[in-house]
Design a protein around this motif. Structure first.
Motif, short mmCIF file in Angstrom:
data_model
loop_
_atom_site.label_atom_id
_atom_site.label_comp_id
_atom_site.label_asym_id
_atom_site.label_seq_id
_atom_site.Cartn_x
_atom_site.Cartn_y
_atom_site.Cartn_z
N LEU A 1 0.82 -1.21 0.00
CA LEU A 1 0.00 0.00 0.00
C LEU A 1 0.86 1.26 0.00
N LYS A 2 2.00 1.21 0.70
CA LYS A 2 2.90 2.37 0.73
C LYS A 2 3.40 2.71 -0.66
N ARG A 3 3.68 1.69 -1.48
CA ARG A 3 4.15 1.96 -2.84
C ARG A 3 3.11 2.71 -3.66
N GLY A 4 1.84 2.50 -3.36
CA GLY A 4 0.77 3.16 -4.09
C GLY A 4 0.33 4.48 -3.47
N ALA A 5 0.96 4.89 -2.39
CA ALA A 5 0.53 6.09 -1.67
C ALA A 5 1.39 7.30 -2.03
N ASP A 6 1.89 7.35 -3.24
CA ASP A 6 2.73 8.48 -3.67
C ASP A 6 1.98 9.79 -3.51
N GLY A 7 2.65 10.76 -2.92
CA GLY A 7 2.08 12.08 -2.77
C GLY A 7 1.05 12.23 -1.67
N GLU A 8 0.72 11.15 -0.98
CA GLU A 8 -0.28 11.20 0.08
C GLU A 8 0.42 11.05 1.43
N LEU A 9 1.09 12.11 1.85
CA LEU A 9 1.90 12.06 3.06
C LEU A 9 1.15 11.59 4.30
N PRO A 10 -0.06 12.10 4.60
CA PRO A 10 -0.74 11.61 5.81
C PRO A 10 -0.95 10.09 5.78
N TRP A 11 -1.38 9.56 4.64
CA TRP A 11 -1.64 8.13 4.51
C TRP A 11 -0.34 7.35 4.61
N ARG A 12 0.75 7.86 4.02
CA ARG A 12 2.05 7.18 4.11
C ARG A 12 2.52 7.11 5.55
N LEU A 13 2.32 8.17 6.31
CA LEU A 13 2.73 8.17 7.72
C LEU A 13 1.92 7.17 8.54
N VAL A 14 0.62 7.08 8.25
CA VAL A 14 -0.21 6.08 8.93
C VAL A 14 0.28 4.68 8.59
N LEU A 15 0.58 4.46 7.31
CA LEU A 15 1.10 3.15 6.89
C LEU A 15 2.44 2.85 7.55
N ASP A 16 3.31 3.87 7.64
CA ASP A 16 4.59 3.68 8.32
C ASP A 16 4.36 3.23 9.76
#
Length: 186
Positions: free
Chosen positions: A129-144
């Motif tokens: 999911l992180k690979r597909g979350a380009d440009g979506e910083l809030p979502w990337r941080l949640v995934l992290d």
């Protein structure tokens, strides 16, 4: 996180009605925290009662809300205050393992391995999911955060497994000898 503070943070962006708040909240958390529309409106009612938001005139059948100065101060204080880790949340996995250890006939190693497999799968999904979350910083941080929690769970499962092995080996080494074994050792 409280829904109260989450909604106040969203209202700092500008006035929104309940359905917008719900959709924005879910999008901001990547859907990891589903929010019931009833919770949104109940929380808005309390926020309005506490003078942290005010209702604006109805528009297109929806009543938007805006944050007040008191609401801005409240959410500012929330952002400035570290999250307390004082009260330990219930950890179903820890309870499950504790009960597995003390329940006759349960293969604790299989419970640990089953959880390890499920956690690895979840971590792989989060990474995908992180690979597909380009440009979506809030979502990337949640995934992290989800990846890091899964990694921590895997480390903990490794620890549990090695502790169980040491405990089993220690139990055998200090097992009380039967009278016959004690005579043979003497």
């Amino acid at each position: 996180m409280s829904i109260r503070h989450g909604l106040l943070a969203l209202l700092q962006r500008g006035p929104m009605h309940g359905y917008q708040l719900r959709a924005t909240f879910v999008a901001s958390t990547g859907g990891t925290w589903p929010l019931n529309i009833g919770q949104v409106y109940t929380t808005l009612t309390r926020l309005e009662r506490d003078a942290l938001v005010r209702a604006l005139p109805e528009s297109e059948g929806q009543r938007p809300y805006e944050i007040t100065e008191a609401g801005r101060a409240e959410v500012g204080a929330w952002f400035a205050t570290p999250v307390e880790r004082g009260e330990r949340p219930r950890d179903e996995l820890a309870v499950k393992l504790a009960l597995a250890i003390t329940t006759p006939g349960v293969d604790v190693a299989a419970v640990v391995q089953g959880q390890r497999t499920a956690t690895m799968r979840a971590m792989q999904e989060y990474t995908r999911l992180k690979r597909g979350a380009d440009g979506e910083l809030p979502w990337r941080l949640v995934l992290d955060a989800m990846v890091f929690q899964a990694e921590a769970e895997l480390r903990w499962l490794d620890h549990c497994e090695s502790t169980l092995l040491r405990h089993a080996a220690g139990s055998l080494a200090v097992a009380p000898a039967t009278p016959e074994v004690a005579r043979e050792r003497a």
